[in-house]
Design an enzyme around this catalytic site. Sequence first.
Site, PDB file in Angstrom:
ATOM      1  N   ALA A  24       0.830  -1.206   0.000  1.00  0.00           N
ATOM      2  CA  ALA A  24       0.000   0.000   0.000  1.00  0.00           C
ATOM      3  C   ALA A  24       0.866   1.259   0.000  1.00  0.00           C
ATOM      4  CB  ALA A  24      -0.936  -0.026   1.214  1.00  0.00           C
ATOM      5  N   THR A  54       3.466  -7.803   3.327  1.00  0.00           N
ATOM      6  CA  THR A  54       3.433  -7.986   1.874  1.00  0.00           C
ATOM      7  C   THR A  54       4.530  -8.938   1.416  1.00  0.00           C
ATOM      8  OG1 THR A  54       2.590  -5.735   1.617  1.00  0.00           O
ATOM      9  CG2 THR A  54       3.532  -6.791  -0.345  1.00  0.00           C
ATOM     10  N   PHE A  55       5.736  -8.738   1.945  1.00  0.00           N
ATOM     11  CA  PHE A  55       6.888  -9.521   1.478  1.00  0.00           C
ATOM     12  C   PHE A  55       6.640 -11.029   1.641  1.00  0.00           C
ATOM     13  CE2 PHE A  55      11.093 -11.431   1.776  1.00  0.00           C
ATOM     14  CZ  PHE A  55      11.727 -10.848   0.687  1.00  0.00           C
ATOM     15  N   GLN A  58       1.925 -15.270   0.211  1.00  0.00           N
ATOM     16  CA  GLN A  58       2.217 -16.475  -0.565  1.00  0.00           C
ATOM     17  C   GLN A  58       1.212 -16.694  -1.682  1.00  0.00           C
ATOM     18  OE1 GLN A  58       2.422 -19.785   2.181  1.00  0.00           O
ATOM     19  NE2 GLN A  58       4.387 -19.129   3.030  1.00  0.00           N
ATOM     20  N   GLU A 123      -8.529 -20.536  -3.720  1.00  0.00           N
ATOM     21  CA  GLU A 123      -8.425 -20.497  -2.255  1.00  0.00           C
ATOM     22  C   GLU A 123      -9.812 -20.566  -1.633  1.00  0.00           C
ATOM     23  OE1 GLU A 123      -5.861 -17.333  -0.912  1.00  0.00           O
ATOM     24  OE2 GLU A 123      -4.208 -18.059  -2.145  1.00  0.00           O
ATOM     25  N   HIS A 247      -5.441 -17.450  10.418  1.00  0.00           N
ATOM     26  CA  HIS A 247      -5.187 -18.346   9.279  1.00  0.00           C
ATOM     27  C   HIS A 247      -5.119 -19.766   9.825  1.00  0.00           C
ATOM     28  CE1 HIS A 247      -3.429 -20.206   5.784  1.00  0.00           C
ATOM     29  NE2 HIS A 247      -3.519 -19.066   5.116  1.00  0.00           N
ATOM     30  N   ARG A 295     -12.050 -19.080   6.071  1.00  0.00           N
ATOM     31  CA  ARG A 295     -11.003 -19.243   7.100  1.00  0.00           C
ATOM     32  C   ARG A 295     -11.524 -19.329   8.509  1.00  0.00           C
ATOM     33  NH1 ARG A 295      -6.375 -15.428   4.818  1.00  0.00           N
ATOM     34  NH2 ARG A 295      -5.975 -16.898   3.164  1.00  0.00           N
ATOM     35  N   HIS A 356      -3.482 -13.589  11.653  1.00  0.00           N
ATOM     36  CA  HIS A 356      -2.982 -13.413  10.297  1.00  0.00           C
ATOM     37  C   HIS A 356      -3.291 -12.031   9.725  1.00  0.00           C
ATOM     38  CE1 HIS A 356      -1.824 -14.693   6.295  1.00  0.00           C
ATOM     39  NE2 HIS A 356      -3.014 -14.456   5.799  1.00  0.00           N
ATOM     40  N   GLU A 380      -3.816  -2.710   4.943  1.00  0.00           N
ATOM     41  CA  GLU A 380      -4.339  -3.457   6.104  1.00  0.00           C
ATOM     42  C   GLU A 380      -4.668  -2.541   7.279  1.00  0.00           C
ATOM     43  OE1 GLU A 380      -2.185  -7.086   6.775  1.00  0.00           O
ATOM     44  OE2 GLU A 380      -3.068  -7.367   8.760  1.00  0.00           O
ATOM     45  N   ARG A 391     -12.230 -11.583   6.115  1.00  0.00           N
ATOM     46  CA  ARG A 391     -11.647 -11.282   4.800  1.00  0.00           C
ATOM     47  C   ARG A 391     -11.589 -12.528   3.922  1.00  0.00           C
ATOM     48  NH1 ARG A 391      -6.055 -11.376   2.693  1.00  0.00           N
ATOM     49  NH2 ARG A 391      -5.735 -12.686   4.506  1.00  0.00           N
TER      50      ARG A 391
HETATM   51  P1  FAD Z   1       2.500  -4.346   5.176  1.00  0.00           P
HETATM   52  O1  FAD Z   1       2.880  -5.061   3.968  1.00  0.00           O
HETATM   53  O2  FAD Z   1       2.382  -5.135   6.413  1.00  0.00           O
HETATM   54  O3  FAD Z   1       3.584  -3.206   5.432  1.00  0.00           O
HETATM   55  C1  FAD Z   1       3.622  -2.508   6.647  1.00  0.00           C
HETATM   56  C2  FAD Z   1       4.853  -1.641   6.680  1.00  0.00           C
HETATM   57  O4  FAD Z   1       4.728  -0.671   7.706  1.00  0.00           O
HETATM   58  C3  FAD Z   1       6.168  -2.352   6.949  1.00  0.00           C
HETATM   59  O5  FAD Z   1       7.111  -1.828   6.071  1.00  0.00           O
HETATM   60  C4  FAD Z   1       6.526  -1.932   8.363  1.00  0.00           C
HETATM   61  O6  FAD Z   1       7.906  -1.868   8.604  1.00  0.00           O
HETATM   62  C5  FAD Z   1       5.956  -0.551   8.388  1.00  0.00           C
HETATM   63  N1  FAD Z   1       5.657  -0.007   9.709  1.00  0.00           N
HETATM   64  C6  FAD Z   1       4.775  -0.481  10.611  1.00  0.00           C
HETATM   65  N2  FAD Z   1       4.750   0.334  11.680  1.00  0.00           N
HETATM   66  C7  FAD Z   1       5.619   1.335  11.424  1.00  0.00           C
HETATM   67  C8  FAD Z   1       6.060   2.460  12.147  1.00  0.00           C
HETATM   68  N3  FAD Z   1       5.596   2.750  13.379  1.00  0.00           N
HETATM   69  N4  FAD Z   1       7.000   3.260  11.603  1.00  0.00           N
HETATM   70  C9  FAD Z   1       7.520   2.979  10.388  1.00  0.00           C
HETATM   71  N5  FAD Z   1       7.137   1.933   9.649  1.00  0.00           N
HETATM   72  C10 FAD Z   1       6.207   1.125  10.175  1.00  0.00           C
HETATM   73  N6  FAD Z   1      -2.864 -11.248   1.274  1.00  0.00           N
HETATM   74  C11 FAD Z   1      -3.229 -11.537   0.013  1.00  0.00           C
HETATM   75  O7  FAD Z   1      -4.032 -10.806  -0.593  1.00  0.00           O
HETATM   76  N7  FAD Z   1      -2.714 -12.633  -0.606  1.00  0.00           N
HETATM   77  C12 FAD Z   1      -1.828 -13.469  -0.006  1.00  0.00           C
HETATM   78  O8  FAD Z   1      -1.365 -14.426  -0.602  1.00  0.00           O
HETATM   79  C13 FAD Z   1      -1.437 -13.181   1.327  1.00  0.00           C
HETATM   80  N8  FAD Z   1      -0.571 -13.988   1.968  1.00  0.00           N
HETATM   81  C14 FAD Z   1      -0.115 -13.609   3.196  1.00  0.00           C
HETATM   82  C15 FAD Z   1       0.870 -14.370   3.815  1.00  0.00           C
HETATM   83  C16 FAD Z   1       1.410 -13.964   5.009  1.00  0.00           C
HETATM   84  C17 FAD Z   1       2.483 -14.789   5.680  1.00  0.00           C
HETATM   85  C18 FAD Z   1       0.933 -12.775   5.627  1.00  0.00           C
HETATM   86  C19 FAD Z   1       1.511 -12.314   6.938  1.00  0.00           C
HETATM   87  C20 FAD Z   1      -0.063 -12.043   5.039  1.00  0.00           C
HETATM   88  C21 FAD Z   1      -0.600 -12.440   3.821  1.00  0.00           C
HETATM   89  N9  FAD Z   1      -1.594 -11.706   3.181  1.00  0.00           N
HETATM   90  C22 FAD Z   1      -1.969 -12.024   1.925  1.00  0.00           C
HETATM   91  C23 FAD Z   1      -2.052 -10.444   3.755  1.00  0.00           C
HETATM   92  C24 FAD Z   1      -1.317  -9.306   3.034  1.00  0.00           C
HETATM   93  O9  FAD Z   1       0.011  -9.697   2.794  1.00  0.00           O
HETATM   94  C25 FAD Z   1      -1.311  -8.023   3.821  1.00  0.00           C
HETATM   95  O10 FAD Z   1      -2.606  -7.725   4.284  1.00  0.00           O
HETATM   96  C26 FAD Z   1      -0.837  -6.868   2.964  1.00  0.00           C
HETATM   97  O11 FAD Z   1       0.364  -7.205   2.328  1.00  0.00           O
HETATM   98  C27 FAD Z   1      -0.652  -5.638   3.814  1.00  0.00           C
HETATM   99  O12 FAD Z   1       0.007  -4.661   3.061  1.00  0.00           O
HETATM  100  P2  FAD Z   1       0.252  -3.248   3.695  1.00  0.00           P
HETATM  101  O13 FAD Z   1       1.001  -2.461   2.686  1.00  0.00           O
HETATM  102  O14 FAD Z   1      -1.020  -2.701   4.196  1.00  0.00           O
HETATM  103  O15 FAD Z   1       1.159  -3.515   4.992  1.00  0.00           O
HETATM  104  C1  SIN Z   2      -2.367 -17.805   1.899  1.00  0.00           C
HETATM  105  O1  SIN Z   2      -1.577 -17.939   0.969  1.00  0.00           O
HETATM  106  O2  SIN Z   2      -2.903 -18.751   2.464  1.00  0.00           O
HETATM  107  C2  SIN Z   2      -2.668 -16.435   2.409  1.00  0.00           C
HETATM  108  C3  SIN Z   2      -3.620 -15.776   1.515  1.00  0.00           C
HETATM  109  C4  SIN Z   2      -4.222 -14.588   2.195  1.00  0.00           C
HETATM  110  O3  SIN Z   2      -4.057 -14.392   3.386  1.00  0.00           O
HETATM  111  O4  SIN Z   2      -4.919 -13.836   1.517  1.00  0.00           O
END
Ligand code: FAD
Ligand code: SIN
Length: 546
Positions: A24, A54-55, A58, A123, A247, A295, A356, A380, A391
Amino acid sequence: MEYTISQRGQRYAFDALVIGSGIAGLCYALELVEQRPLASIAILSKESLYDSNTFYAQGGIAAATADDVSSHIADTLSAGDGLCNEDAVATLLQEGQESVAYLMKQGVHFDHDETDALALGQEGGHSNRRIYHVGDQTGTAIVQALVARIKECPRITVFEKHTAVNLITQIAPHQPACFPEVIGAYVLDELAGIIHTVMARVVVLATGGAGKVYRYTTNPSVATGDGVAMAYRAGARVGGLEFYQFHPTLFYHPKINNFLISEALRGEGAYLRRPKTGERFMQRYAPEAMELATRDVVARAIFSEIEQSNDDYVYLDIRHKDKAFLQRRFPKIYETLLNAGFDLSQDLIPVVPAAHYMGGGVISDVEGRTDLGRLFAVGETAFTGLHGANRLASNSLLEGSVMGRHAARASCHAIDTPLHLHQAIEDWDSTSVLDLRRASQINVHWRGLRGEMSSYAGIIRTDAGLRDQLKLVLARRDMIEEYYWKYAITRDLIELRNIILIAELIVRSALNRRESRGGHYREDYTEKSSHAMESVLKVNDVSRTE
Ligand code: FAD
Ligand code: SIN
């Protein structure tokens, strides 16, 4: 032994301050560069740019084709169990194909099938195959591509190992006092141990989830709910926090933490089995969808099986699939399990449900606007109503990429409007006490809080358990607040303070919801209420009720 130290850092000014470097935040920054090429942008990341939820994603990104959008919407509403915002659902899901095309343009190479068409995964809760993926490392591929683009942008400054502590606000003349304007943030430079004052015309919360509030989580250690905590303290409304999504299948291993086994394995036919007898059990919980139920249903089923059997885990079984297929489709999972002594094609894999995804967050519209002037929330951390009470898998990468870009466009007006300071903004108080013994003692709260949250406010909840938990959380909150105001600020302390607040908000929301719906299950109110109530919390309203 106590020392007095100064933590005063430098003063910076940017047009946009992006707190968080997941999908995001990165999409926001890249789109703002398109919209306002001269804007100066700072991106903060607690660790490196490569450490975020995000990193580790899967399964992939859900994106319906034009003739499948209405089915994707129906699946999302069904998982959301009566609490989705239908406008948000329609707006965000309609942009699935555009998002996939956008990510490909940034350099993400999604998998293709044998006919050279883009390969689609399946899924839980999805009626059709519509998940675009890069093996089982979709998130890593997305971050690598977006970061490569970020590095090409000279107006973007990246601050790694920097953690936002609190938002800086002021009351603007045209705004009510309860909804201030956000004009920057105090930011801890972790390596130097100092706190900078970062002013900005727009502040974007892209801080991801808060999995670390529970004992078992799929999230990396940065996921401590900082954005929600900062926004709440600043006066923004937050919502839906009782809907923490668990999860079903975290790898259960004494030495490997937070390793997810993707739902895509069940999408490819994996079964769940009881450890002692080996029998499948999902037919007793979801006779039709079985392992591909949503889920909340699968996580609760596993939780109940573990509770009844006194086992610590259940097994995931995909031994009936071809080894070469498993190695090709799930290379990261295959390799990680093999290194831990499990061959996915021959062994049963122990799994437990784990926190999760933070279903609630800072209340915002689909363009990321919050209650507070100049403050946007995306991904998120935001609560748009897309997910409702639960979700649908793989909808959040889509949400992050769409919202990040929408918010960039929506924030242009604020970027073009100079900041007028209506009061002097102080730098961080220059002296604090450093006490190494106390610093190590406060870490004890981490383990305590996470265990308690899992027992009292986890997958199955009761009024009595939640009330006990509220007392425990408030006692910890008072201790940590005292520490926060007296001692030197460290990342551990910031995170602990935030996680305690998130725990409090989850518990209060769960207490208020006297029904079972989506990811929120109350053993004392097992039925769904006929009225789908929204849950909203705001700082002054909560303290007035105490
Ligand atoms: P994030 O990607 O979590 O990034 C948050 C960032 O904020 C990080 O860089 C962190 O360092 C930074 N941060 C936090 N607090 C602070 C602070 N106080 N100061 C500075 N920086 C800060 N979703 C799907 O749609 N498909 C999938 O296949 C999927 N698989 C997943 C697998 C796993 C293992 C996990 C954990 C989640 C998965 N999800 C999946 C959910 C999805 O990955 C996340 O909801 C989404 O990537 C969140 O993106 P984001 O940019 O909102 O936050
Ligand atoms: C997964 O790969 O099972 C995670 C998918 C998701 O959380 O959206």
